[in-house]
Design an enzyme around this catalytic site. Structure first.
Site, PDB file in Angstrom:
ATOM      1  N   ASP A 105       0.913  -1.226   0.004  1.00 39.14           N
ATOM      2  CA  ASP A 105       0.131   0.122  -0.008  1.00 39.14           C
ATOM      3  C   ASP A 105       1.111   1.247   0.008  1.00 39.14           C
ATOM      4  OD1 ASP A 105      -2.593   1.296  -0.032  1.00 39.14           O
ATOM      5  OD2 ASP A 105      -3.312  -0.290   1.482  1.00 39.14           O
ATOM      6  N   ASP A 205      -3.079   4.782  -2.353  1.00 41.20           N
ATOM      7  CA  ASP A 205      -4.273   4.924  -1.648  1.00 41.20           C
ATOM      8  C   ASP A 205      -4.729   6.316  -2.063  1.00 41.20           C
ATOM      9  OD1 ASP A 205      -5.996   4.732   0.682  1.00 41.20           O
ATOM     10  OD2 ASP A 205      -4.875   6.752   1.084  1.00 41.20           O
ATOM     11  N   GLU A 259      -6.082   4.024  -6.497  1.00 43.18           N
ATOM     12  CA  GLU A 259      -7.741   4.304  -5.940  1.00 43.18           C
ATOM     13  C   GLU A 259      -7.871   5.722  -6.218  1.00 43.18           C
ATOM     14  OE1 GLU A 259      -9.721   3.825  -1.701  1.00 43.18           O
ATOM     15  OE2 GLU A 259      -7.795   4.786  -1.539  1.00 43.18           O
ATOM     16  N   HIS A 332     -11.153  -3.301   2.724  1.00 45.58           N
ATOM     17  CA  HIS A 332     -11.154  -2.826   4.175  1.00 45.58           C
ATOM     18  C   HIS A 332     -11.948  -1.449   4.304  1.00 45.58           C
ATOM     19  CE1 HIS A 332      -8.401  -0.252   1.907  1.00 45.58           C
ATOM     20  NE2 HIS A 332      -8.158   0.477   2.910  1.00 45.58           N
ATOM     21  N   ASP A 333     -12.372  -0.937   3.158  1.00 44.62           N
ATOM     22  CA  ASP A 333     -13.298   0.490   3.392  1.00 44.62           C
ATOM     23  C   ASP A 333     -14.819   0.151   3.180  1.00 44.62           C
ATOM     24  OD1 ASP A 333     -11.283   2.207   4.084  1.00 44.62           O
ATOM     25  OD2 ASP A 333     -10.703   2.412   2.038  1.00 44.62           O
TER      26      ASP A 333
END
Length: 557
Positions: A105, A205, A259, A332-333
């Protein structure tokens, strides 16, 4: 119907299945209640048995954990609760020994306020004073009306520097100033350092937030997050990503997943992916807004299949010529997909398998989030003390400020909280689901005694076994990966159907998204039924198909 042409450029990341690990909740090796890297190493054989090709590891860097690791204090150190650099190196070796690649990440829109760069910046160190967005002024009046994605103003006053700093997320996550070339130099050096250690790419991210409109003007009011038009897909985003690619990424054979927050469309994404783009694929949010009302994330509405289908059809079509899709329903979100887009009660297994069918048969690279392969569900919050996620806490506090009680907003938390995805991985039916020998950092979902890996692997007809079949089929048949996409039944209220074709090979996929039993007409009379999510599949077909609740079928011709 609209159909798409396939990209003939072969890449390993197009043919891969990605498994996302949220380390805090995956497996705890030392009994402190927090998942760790040695715990992941213990489960590498499990990943190999499932058949995945790539692991995306959520942040394991040193962090005060204000946002569960997305607030990084040191990009080149491992968070002590997770282990050591030596542990991480062993994990990389164990994965590579099994031909499983690793992507890390990359969180570079912001750092932690405990990062050395910010500490020196707030002190006015000349070398770092312009590493973040600082604005002087009235301590009672923020520089503009921008809002944080986590709720409240996007600005906080710093007494030490006597100025405001920008944070699009938590106040402990100050935004980096990418206009400063020294910031970019430090980030690119850090990325090179990790790539030289042998990783296989990055998931980036909120990477489309790194460019802000010059002058930071006020945003339009009445939008879910005020200011988005000035900090999402900003004017220099393409320039920054091209520079990143030229200086770093182009030197390696890597997978890059960007993302893109704030309403990125397929047409917007085109410049960033494909042969000439800096990224392999983009994580967008259009399709997971198909059950989101005009009020934003916490405005929960029923799934609109037309919206879901329209969004995904657009991405399938636009990305076909020169691009690639990132396919996901869980991460995860996001809440658990089976609770959100399926039925986590009577039809949990059927709907989880239907969603898996859908995930693995569209054009793109499928991403499986830990627990998705056994049909893990959303959790419950009997009291507010169980809420761990900073975004959810902010939402709860804002609701209380409006005079609402915990019970008033509890249904929304149970539908939308990111904690739903972060409860511990359910390995077996022992205490704490086999995740830890200690007290877990977040509560375990109550249904772990029935829903767990051990039970799923022992059941020949389980969701886990169905994922294995899909992974095997995708590896064996190129049509799953490189086939053209053609939409069928574009206006059906309950069914999403499409065709994938590659040379003489063709798949027809039909997914019933609801608990009704619709009848549809599709050209399957001369087709073989390759896979379905009900055990008692019919032997003979005609063009009229009667579907059962949440039924999915894959035909081949």
């Amino acid at each position: 119907m609209n159909s798409t042409s396939r990209s003939t450029d072969r890449e390993w990341w197009k043919e891969a299945v990605v498994y996302q690990i949220y380390p805090q909740s995956f497996n705890d090796s030392n009994g402190d209640g927090v998942g760790d890297i040695p715990g992941i190493i213990e489960k590498v054989d499990y990943l190999d048995a499932l058949g995945v090709d790539v692991v995306w590891l959520n942040p394991v860097y040193e962090s005060p954990m204000a946002d569960n690791g997305y607030d990084i204090a040191d990009y080149r150190s491992i968070h002590p609760e997770y282990g050591t650099v030596n542990d991480w190196e062993r994990l990389l070796e164990e994965l590579h020994d099994r031909d499983i690649r690793l992507i890390m990440d990359l969180v570079v829109n912001h750092t932690s306020d405990e990062h050395e760069w910010f500490q020196r910046s707030r002190r006015g160190d000349p070398e770092y004073e312009d590493y973040y967005y600082w604005r002087e002024g009235d301590p009672e009046e923020p520089p503009n009306n921008w809002e944080s994605f986590f709720g409240g103003p996007a600005w906080s006053w710093d007494d030490e520097r006597e100025a405001w700093y920008l944070h699009l997320f938590d106040e402990k996550q100050p935004d980096l100033n990418w206009r400063n070339p020294d910031v970019r130099d430090d980030i690119f050096d850090m990325m090179t350092w990790w790539l030289d250690k042998g990783i296989d790419g990055f998931r980036m991210d909120v990477i489309n937030l790194i460019s802000k409109t010059e002058g930071l003007p006020d945003g339009e009011t009445g939008t879910p997050t005020i200011g988005t038009e000035h900090f999402a897909d900003g004017p220099r985003l393409g320039e920054y990503l091209d520079e990143m690619n030229e200086r770093v990424l182009s030197n390696y054979d890597v997978m890059t997943v960007g993302e893109m927050a704030g309403g990125m469309t397929a047409e917007d994404a085109e410049p960033y992916v494909g042969e000439d783009g800096p990224l392999s694929m983009i994580i967008h949010f259009e399709h997971v807004h198909a059950d989101v009302g005009e009020g934003g994330k916490w405005d929960v509405v029923e799934l609109d299949l037309d919206e879901l289908r329209s969004s995904l059809h657009d991405w399938q079509t636009v990305m076909a010529e020169d691009g690639w899709n990132c396919l996901y329903l869980d991460n995860h979100d996001q809440p658990r997909a089976v609770s959100r887009f399926g039925d986590d009660g009577e039809y949990r297994e059927e709907s989880a398998k239907m969603l898996a069918t859908f995930l693995f048969t569209l054009q793109g690279t499928p991403f499986v989030f830990q627990g998705q392969e056994i049909g893990m569900t959303n959790t419950t919050f009997e009291d507010p003390e169980k809420v761990r996620d900073v975004e959810s806490k902010n939402f709860l506090n804002a609701a209380r400020d409006r005079g609402e009680s915990f019970e008033d907003v509890r249904p929304l938390l149970e539908a939308r909280s990111r904690d739903n995805a972060r409860t511990p991985m359910q390995w077996d039916d022992s205490e704490y689901a086999g995740f830890t020998d200690g007290e877990p950092w977040i509560h375990v979902n109550d249904n772990y005694t029935e829903i767990n890996v051990e039970a799923a692997r022992a059941d020949g007809d389980s969701i886990w076994q169905y994922y294995r079949e899909l992974i095997d089929l995708r590896e064996e048949r190129e049509v799953f990966v490189y086939g053209e996409y053609e939409l069928l039944l574009p206006d059906h209220d309950d069914v999403y159907a499409y065709r994938r074709t590659l040379d003489e090979e063709a798949l027809l996929v039909v997914c019933n998204f609801f608990e009704g039993e619709p009848t549809v007409e599709l050209p399957v009379e001369d087709a073989n039924l390759l896979l379905g999510n009900y055990p008692d599949l019919p032997d003979e077909q005609n063009d009229e198909i009667e579907l059962r609740p949440y039924e999915a079928r894959i035909y081949e011709r």
